[in-house]
Scaffold this motif. Structure first.
Motif, PDB file in Angstrom:
ATOM      1  N   LYS A  26     -11.809   0.141  -4.188  1.00 56.26           N
ATOM      2  CA  LYS A  26     -11.913  -1.242  -4.930  1.00 56.26           C
ATOM      3  C   LYS A  26     -10.946  -0.869  -6.010  1.00 56.26           C
ATOM      4  CE  LYS A  26     -16.697  -2.128  -4.837  1.00 56.26           C
ATOM      5  NZ  LYS A  26     -18.019  -2.436  -5.589  1.00 56.26           N
ATOM      6  N   ALA A  27     -10.372   0.187  -6.561  1.00 56.01           N
ATOM      7  CA  ALA A  27      -9.297   0.148  -7.554  1.00 56.01           C
ATOM      8  C   ALA A  27      -8.051   0.061  -7.057  1.00 56.01           C
ATOM      9  CB  ALA A  27      -9.470   1.629  -8.187  1.00 56.01           C
ATOM     10  N   ILE A  28      -7.919   0.220  -5.627  1.00 54.44           N
ATOM     11  CA  ILE A  28      -6.758   0.024  -4.654  1.00 54.44           C
ATOM     12  C   ILE A  28      -6.685  -1.457  -4.337  1.00 54.44           C
ATOM     13  CG2 ILE A  28      -5.564   0.535  -2.709  1.00 54.44           C
ATOM     14  CD1 ILE A  28      -6.695   3.401  -2.885  1.00 54.44           C
ATOM     15  N   ARG A  29      -7.713  -2.065  -4.061  1.00 55.22           N
ATOM     16  CA  ARG A  29      -7.727  -3.493  -3.826  1.00 55.22           C
ATOM     17  C   ARG A  29      -7.419  -4.181  -5.313  1.00 55.22           C
ATOM     18  NH1 ARG A  29     -12.875  -7.387  -2.279  1.00 55.22           N
ATOM     19  NH2 ARG A  29     -11.680  -9.439  -1.778  1.00 55.22           N
ATOM     20  N   PHE A  30      -7.813  -3.577  -6.359  1.00 58.39           N
ATOM     21  CA  PHE A  30      -7.559  -4.413  -7.413  1.00 58.39           C
ATOM     22  C   PHE A  30      -5.801  -4.356  -7.830  1.00 58.39           C
ATOM     23  CE2 PHE A  30      -6.637  -4.344 -12.034  1.00 58.39           C
ATOM     24  CZ  PHE A  30      -7.005  -5.645 -12.547  1.00 58.39           C
ATOM     25  N   GLU A  31      -5.360  -3.227  -7.463  1.00 61.55           N
ATOM     26  CA  GLU A  31      -4.110  -3.054  -7.481  1.00 61.55           C
ATOM     27  C   GLU A  31      -3.202  -3.894  -6.581  1.00 61.55           C
ATOM     28  OE1 GLU A  31      -0.232  -1.454  -9.163  1.00 61.55           O
ATOM     29  OE2 GLU A  31      -2.079  -1.352 -10.009  1.00 61.55           O
ATOM     30  N   LEU A  32      -3.542  -3.990  -5.433  1.00 61.83           N
ATOM     31  CA  LEU A  32      -3.043  -4.522  -4.564  1.00 61.83           C
ATOM     32  C   LEU A  32      -3.197  -6.154  -4.775  1.00 61.83           C
ATOM     33  CD1 LEU A  32      -1.978  -4.443  -1.427  1.00 61.83           C
ATOM     34  CD2 LEU A  32      -4.203  -4.680  -0.554  1.00 61.83           C
ATOM     35  N   GLY A  33      -4.013  -6.670  -5.305  1.00 60.31           N
ATOM     36  CA  GLY A  33      -4.229  -7.799  -5.761  1.00 60.31           C
ATOM     37  C   GLY A  33      -3.354  -8.360  -6.864  1.00 60.31           C
ATOM     38  N   ASN A  34      -3.105  -7.205  -7.899  1.00 66.80           N
ATOM     39  CA  ASN A  34      -2.079  -7.418  -9.133  1.00 66.80           C
ATOM     40  C   ASN A  34      -0.918  -7.740  -8.225  1.00 66.80           C
ATOM     41  OD1 ASN A  34      -3.902  -7.594 -10.920  1.00 66.80           O
ATOM     42  ND2 ASN A  34      -3.629  -5.331 -11.469  1.00 66.80           N
ATOM     43  N   ARG A  35      -0.269  -6.861  -7.256  1.00 68.55           N
ATOM     44  CA  ARG A  35       1.054  -6.959  -6.733  1.00 68.55           C
ATOM     45  C   ARG A  35       1.072  -8.508  -5.853  1.00 68.55           C
ATOM     46  NH1 ARG A  35       3.731  -1.693  -5.808  1.00 68.55           N
ATOM     47  NH2 ARG A  35       2.667  -0.296  -7.315  1.00 68.55           N
ATOM     48  N   ARG A  43      -3.995 -15.931  -1.678  1.00 66.20           N
ATOM     49  CA  ARG A  43      -5.121 -16.290  -2.366  1.00 66.20           C
ATOM     50  C   ARG A  43      -6.236 -15.420  -2.529  1.00 66.20           C
ATOM     51  NH1 ARG A  43      -7.493 -21.771  -0.379  1.00 66.20           N
ATOM     52  NH2 ARG A  43      -5.474 -22.171   0.055  1.00 66.20           N
ATOM     53  N   ILE A  44      -6.716 -14.920  -1.312  1.00 67.10           N
ATOM     54  CA  ILE A  44      -7.719 -13.883  -1.067  1.00 67.10           C
ATOM     55  C   ILE A  44      -7.194 -12.760  -0.551  1.00 67.10           C
ATOM     56  CG2 ILE A  44      -9.873 -13.364  -0.133  1.00 67.10           C
ATOM     57  CD1 ILE A  44     -10.257 -16.587   0.325  1.00 67.10           C
ATOM     58  N   ILE A  45      -7.630 -11.694  -1.546  1.00 62.51           N
ATOM     59  CA  ILE A  45      -7.002 -10.350  -0.922  1.00 62.51           C
ATOM     60  C   ILE A  45      -8.230  -9.740  -0.252  1.00 62.51           C
ATOM     61  CG2 ILE A  45      -6.414  -7.812  -2.097  1.00 62.51           C
ATOM     62  CD1 ILE A  45      -4.411 -10.269  -2.644  1.00 62.51           C
ATOM     63  N   LEU A  64       0.648  -1.279  -0.027  1.00 62.44           N
ATOM     64  CA  LEU A  64       0.168   0.147   0.045  1.00 62.44           C
ATOM     65  C   LEU A  64       0.966   1.339   0.103  1.00 62.44           C
ATOM     66  CD1 LEU A  64      -2.890  -0.744   2.502  1.00 62.44           C
ATOM     67  CD2 LEU A  64      -3.003  -0.603  -0.077  1.00 62.44           C
ATOM     68  N   SER A  65       1.958   1.046   0.762  1.00 62.32           N
ATOM     69  CA  SER A  65       3.000   2.280   0.783  1.00 62.32           C
ATOM     70  C   SER A  65       3.443   2.632  -0.680  1.00 62.32           C
ATOM     71  CB  SER A  65       4.001   1.971   1.712  1.00 62.32           C
ATOM     72  OG  SER A  65       3.578   1.972   3.060  1.00 62.32           O
ATOM     73  N   GLU A  66       3.726   1.700  -1.280  1.00 61.15           N
ATOM     74  CA  GLU A  66       4.268   1.867  -2.785  1.00 61.15           C
ATOM     75  C   GLU A  66       3.077   2.504  -3.632  1.00 61.15           C
ATOM     76  OE1 GLU A  66       6.056  -1.698  -3.950  1.00 61.15           O
ATOM     77  OE2 GLU A  66       7.632  -1.621  -2.553  1.00 61.15           O
ATOM     78  N   ILE A  67       1.770   1.800  -3.480  1.00 61.55           N
ATOM     79  CA  ILE A  67       0.845   2.204  -4.273  1.00 61.55           C
ATOM     80  C   ILE A  67       0.591   3.717  -4.102  1.00 61.55           C
ATOM     81  CG2 ILE A  67      -1.640   2.068  -4.730  1.00 61.55           C
ATOM     82  CD1 ILE A  67      -1.454  -0.841  -4.318  1.00 61.55           C
ATOM     83  N   PHE A  68       0.406   4.404  -2.840  1.00 57.79           N
ATOM     84  CA  PHE A  68       0.381   5.618  -2.518  1.00 57.79           C
ATOM     85  C   PHE A  68       1.648   6.504  -2.864  1.00 57.79           C
ATOM     86  CE2 PHE A  68      -2.839   4.030   0.798  1.00 57.79           C
ATOM     87  CZ  PHE A  68      -3.755   4.347   0.106  1.00 57.79           C
TER      88      PHE A  68
END
Length: 111
Positions: free
Chosen positions: A71-80, A86-88, A17-21
């Motif tokens: 939701k967009a952040i969770r999607f990005e987190l899921g990609n990373r 298995r479950i984000i 999350l730190s890297e995303i932000f």
């Protein structure tokens, strides 16, 4: 009490999350968003991320915008994290006002 697995996953989510932000706030000059702590539920399906925001006057507005984009952040987190988890978990963001609280206490003690 957090289990060892919960704390490892929380640290992993905090790092990502730190890297995303960091990437997202490069477009906004003068705003700094950092993830101070992530707490994850025992079933690993829900996470609470506490954000430290500078300047703190814009904190509530920024956290509202981040929660709208959850939701967009969770999607990005899921990609990373797709190879580690298995479950984000669903992530909810909150303001970490502990530094403001410490500063207020120091000011009161100075008087």
């Amino acid at each position: 009490m957090e289990t060892t697995r919960q704390s490892k996953i929380a640290r992993l989510i905090q790092k990502e999350l730190s890297e995303i932000f960091l990437v997202q706030t490069k477009a906004l000059p003068g705003i700094l968003v950092s993830v101070s702590v992530v707490r994850i539920s025992p079933d690993m399906s829900y996470a609470r991320a506490y954000l430290s925001i500078f300047p703190s006057e814009k904190g509530a507005e920024i956290v509202d915008n981040i929660n709208k984009q959850a939701k967009a952040i969770r999607f990005e987190l899921g990609n990373r994290l797709r190879h580690q988890l298995r479950i984000i978990p669903e992530v909810k963001f909150f303001i970490d006002d502990s530094l403001d609280y410490v500063e207020k206490i120091d000011q009161l003690l100075q008087k």
